[in-house]
Enzyme design. Structure first.
Site, mmCIF file in Angstrom:
data_model
loop_
_atom_site.group_PDB
_atom_site.id
_atom_site.type_symbol
_atom_site.label_atom_id
_atom_site.label_comp_id
_atom_site.label_asym_id
_atom_site.label_seq_id
_atom_site.Cartn_x
_atom_site.Cartn_y
_atom_site.Cartn_z
ATOM 1 N N GLY A 51 0.836 -1.211 0.000
ATOM 2 C CA GLY A 51 0.000 0.000 0.000
ATOM 3 C C GLY A 51 0.860 1.246 0.000
ATOM 4 O O GLY A 51 2.090 1.184 0.130
ATOM 5 N N ARG A 99 4.029 5.971 1.808
ATOM 6 C CA ARG A 99 4.590 7.325 1.883
ATOM 7 C C ARG A 99 4.152 8.169 0.696
ATOM 8 O O ARG A 99 4.869 9.052 0.238
ATOM 9 C CB ARG A 99 6.096 7.242 1.912
ATOM 10 C CG ARG A 99 6.649 6.371 0.793
ATOM 11 C CD ARG A 99 7.889 6.912 0.298
ATOM 12 N NE ARG A 99 8.619 5.933 -0.483
ATOM 13 C CZ ARG A 99 9.890 6.034 -0.696
ATOM 14 N NH1 ARG A 99 10.560 7.024 -0.192
ATOM 15 N NH2 ARG A 99 10.489 5.143 -1.439
ATOM 16 N N LYS A 101 4.284 11.998 -3.452
ATOM 17 C CA LYS A 101 5.172 10.992 -2.860
ATOM 18 C C LYS A 101 6.053 11.628 -1.794
ATOM 19 O O LYS A 101 6.674 12.663 -2.059
ATOM 20 C CB LYS A 101 6.027 10.367 -3.973
ATOM 21 C CG LYS A 101 6.818 9.148 -3.566
ATOM 22 C CD LYS A 101 7.298 8.398 -4.797
ATOM 23 C CE LYS A 101 8.170 7.206 -4.417
ATOM 24 N NZ LYS A 101 8.632 6.486 -5.606
ATOM 25 N N GLY A 149 7.436 7.399 6.134
ATOM 26 C CA GLY A 149 6.515 8.052 5.204
ATOM 27 C C GLY A 149 7.155 9.136 4.355
ATOM 28 O O GLY A 149 6.470 9.835 3.606
ATOM 29 N N ARG A 192 3.752 13.023 -8.596
ATOM 30 C CA ARG A 192 3.743 12.082 -9.722
ATOM 31 C C ARG A 192 2.381 12.105 -10.390
ATOM 32 O O ARG A 192 1.350 12.225 -9.718
ATOM 33 C CB ARG A 192 4.043 10.687 -9.180
ATOM 34 C CG ARG A 192 4.024 9.609 -10.258
ATOM 35 C CD ARG A 192 4.697 8.356 -9.786
ATOM 36 N NE ARG A 192 3.956 7.697 -8.739
ATOM 37 C CZ ARG A 192 4.471 6.750 -7.952
ATOM 38 N NH1 ARG A 192 5.719 6.367 -8.099
ATOM 39 N NH2 ARG A 192 3.741 6.177 -7.030
ATOM 40 N N ASP A 221 4.241 -4.948 -7.262
ATOM 41 C CA ASP A 221 3.591 -3.719 -6.777
ATOM 42 C C ASP A 221 4.161 -2.489 -7.472
ATOM 43 O O ASP A 221 3.643 -1.393 -7.293
ATOM 44 C CB ASP A 221 3.751 -3.590 -5.259
ATOM 45 C CG ASP A 221 5.196 -3.695 -4.817
ATOM 46 O OD1 ASP A 221 5.816 -4.736 -5.077
ATOM 47 O OD2 ASP A 221 5.725 -2.729 -4.236
HETATM 48 P P1 AMP Z 1 9.051 1.016 -3.022
HETATM 49 O O1 AMP Z 1 10.337 0.275 -2.808
HETATM 50 O O2 AMP Z 1 9.198 2.507 -3.015
HETATM 51 O O3 AMP Z 1 8.290 0.526 -4.202
HETATM 52 O O4 AMP Z 1 8.162 0.712 -1.722
HETATM 53 C C1 AMP Z 1 7.732 -0.574 -1.310
HETATM 54 C C2 AMP Z 1 6.749 -0.422 -0.177
HETATM 55 O O5 AMP Z 1 7.360 0.181 0.956
HETATM 56 C C3 AMP Z 1 5.546 0.454 -0.501
HETATM 57 O O6 AMP Z 1 4.440 -0.055 0.210
HETATM 58 C C4 AMP Z 1 5.969 1.791 0.029
HETATM 59 O O7 AMP Z 1 4.883 2.638 0.310
HETATM 60 C C5 AMP Z 1 6.713 1.406 1.290
HETATM 61 N N1 AMP Z 1 7.735 2.392 1.676
HETATM 62 C C6 AMP Z 1 8.914 2.630 1.067
HETATM 63 N N2 AMP Z 1 9.596 3.605 1.703
HETATM 64 C C7 AMP Z 1 8.836 3.987 2.749
HETATM 65 C C8 AMP Z 1 8.977 4.951 3.783
HETATM 66 N N3 AMP Z 1 10.055 5.703 3.890
HETATM 67 N N4 AMP Z 1 7.974 5.058 4.686
HETATM 68 C C9 AMP Z 1 6.871 4.291 4.605
HETATM 69 N N5 AMP Z 1 6.688 3.366 3.662
HETATM 70 C C10 AMP Z 1 7.645 3.209 2.742
HETATM 71 MG MG MG Z 2 6.626 0.724 -4.944
#
Ligand code: AMP
Ligand code: MG
Length: 487
Positions: free
Chosen positions: A90, A93, A113, A126, A176, A252
């Site tokens: 989900g 952030r 984002k 986040g 984005r 995802d």
């Molecule tokens: P990503 O690697 O950016 O595709 O993120 C994978 C998952 O981790 C997604 O659910 C993101 O929303 C969550 N996520 C990544 N970085 C953060 C962060 N700094 N704080 C909260 N959730 C994160």
């Molecule tokens: Mg992602």
């Protein structure tokens, strides 16, 4: 042209309800300021780029203000990360602020984002750091300019908010845009949590909003899946032809629209290397450059599994079978063009493969090779380029085949060959070291380099006087930069 408060919202995804997303407000950044704006993305919202300089712009996209008609929501999804199913991901952030219509009747999701914690943040803060926001901003707009479908980036907002990664950094937000933020992982979430009603609601929403032509087919879900397979085959062919490495092809991070999406530690190849791994955290090389093709198919199979309530396994298998042949056809077509070939011959595939093998051992710059090949006649260009190869004899043999092949082309006019080739072979590409230079300047408070690099990359095929340094091969320090997932 519209003023910022004249945007027209129609938040269709939000209306699906709380089973699909959670209402939550952005957490503002301290002292928000404009780092960079994309005039091309502004135009998609009918906004004049000049208004990005007004303080209210940084306040809106730095989380301080909201439009009355915006409806910020964090979407729920799941997905396969590095081959393993993660039941709950989900927007941890990021927030879907709402959906905006432009004057042309197109619809764009505005997704902020780095907007703070949500119910999906798990252990995360986040936030997004300036470094990764700049990288996504530059890449989204550069991919688009190359003709590679991608999510778009409106702006990056910097701040004084401290964010802790390996060291202390500053928080930023990226706005984005995409016609949809629905990922393969959305379908997986409702399938694995056994919520058939919601899954159907999602499917009908996606069909009606994004694949209306499929509704006219006898089996709309199957038609939609086929379309997703086709779009991904074409997209990944473009990545492979232009040397783009996504880095984290988890399901995802795969868009149902077949656009480049959610790329963190991405890279464009400098020297050609089929085994290149751009993500420092990818120990096994699951997402190496050449693995993007089988992984694309793997991800589509994961989506197919989630669609089994709607489509027979037989039909899904058949549709999946289209992926590789379509990929190959698109890829070969693009590579022919990159070589300046306008008609097809049976041996073209081999001609491409043997060139890449020579490049692989030779440490040859992937982008500049094709650009230089179009500068002159085939004979002159290959004579000049041969010194770049380690296997010079091998290259000479290839050059002979290539010249003979070019001689069989219907159009032998040199000026037209050059124009044709330069129109598909970029001079400027987002090299990691160029992004790194721009990031370091921005971290020191100087945003000029980000803006200049963005401007150069918005016309990648056009020679831009005074910008020669952006077309250079990386210096020694810039060749093996380690880009991690931490962003
Ligand atoms: P990503 O690697 O950016 O595709 O993120 C994978 C998952 O981790 C997604 O659910 C993101 O929303 C969550 N996520 C990544 N970085 C953060 C962060 N700094 N704080 C909260 N959730 C994160
Ligand atoms: Mg992602």
């Amino acid at each position: 042209m519209k003023a910022l408060d004249e945007l027209t919202f129609d938040n269709r995804f939000a209306r699906l309800g709380d089973g699909f997303s959670t209402h939550i407000l952005p957490e503002p950044l301290d002292n928000p300021r404009l780092v960079a704006v994309s005039p091309a993305a502004m135009a998609l919202l009918d906004l004049d780029p000049a208004i990005a300089e007004e303080p209210v712009f940084a306040e809106l996209f730095g989380g301080h203000k909201l439009w009355a008609k915006a409806e910020p929501r964090a979407m729920v999804y799941s997905g396969h990360q590095f081959g393993f199913y993660n039941p709950r991901l989900g927007d941890g952030r990021g927030l879907l602020l709402g959906e905006v219509y432009n004057d042309a009747g197109e619809h764009w999701d505005l997704h902020l984002k780095g907007a703070g914690q949500t119910p999906y943040s798990r252990m995360g803060d986040g936030r997004a750091v300036l470094r990764s926001s700049i990288r996504e901003f530059l890449a989204s707009e550069a991919l688009q300019a190359l003709g590679i479908p991608s999510s778009r980036a409106l702006c990056v907002i910097g701040s004084d908010t401290p964010v802790w990664r390996e060291k202390q950094e500053r928080g930023a937000m990226l706005l984005r845009m995409a016609p949809s933020h629905v990922r393969f992982g959305h379908f997986e979430y409702f399938y694995y949590t056994r919520q058939p009603e919601q899954q159907k609601q999602l499917g009908e929403h996606v069909l009606a909003m994004h694949f209306p032509e499929c509704l006219e087919q006898p089996e709309p879900y199957l038609a939609m899946f086929r379309e997703i397979v086709e779009r991904n085959a074409e997209l990944i062919a473009k990545w492979q032809a232009y040397g783009f490495c996504h880095g984290v092809m988890n399901t995802d991070n795969m868009s149902i629209l077949g656009i480049t999406f959610d790329f963190g530690p991405f890279a464009f190849l400098d020297d050609f290397d089929a085994n290149f791994i751009c993500n420092h955290s990818d120990d096994q090389g699951r997402y190496s450059f050449s693995n993007q093709v089988p992984i694309g198919q793997w991800n589509l199979s994961a989506l197919a599994q989630a669609l089994t309530p709607f489509i027979s396994v037989e039909a899904l298998r058949e549709a999946l079978g289209l992926f590789l042949p379509l990929f190959q056809a698109h890829y070969l077509d693009l590579m022919r063009r990159r070589l300046g070939l306008t008609c097809a011959e049976d041996d073209d595939q081999k001609l491409v493969e043997s060139l890449l093998q020579l490049m692989q051992v030779g440490g040859v710059d992937y982008t500049l090779f094709f650009r230089r090949l179009g500068d002159e006649s085939a004979a002159q260009a290959t004579a000049r380029l041969r010194d770049d190869f380690i296997d010079i004899k091998g290259f000479d043999a290839w050059a002979e085949r290539y010249q003979a092949r070019v001689a069989r082309e219907p159009d032998q006019d040199q000026a037209r060959r050059k124009a044709r080739m330069h129109a598909v072979n970029p001079l400027y590409i987002l090299r990691n070291y160029l992004a790194q230079n721009a990031i370091e300047a921005a971290e020191g408070g100087d945003y000029e380099e980000v803006r200049r690099l963005h401007a150069v990359l918005s016309k990648p095929f056009e020679e831009q006087p005074g910008m020669e340094r952006y077309a250079e091969r990386p210096p020694e320090w810039g060749k093996h930069l380690e880009i991690s997932c931490s962003s």
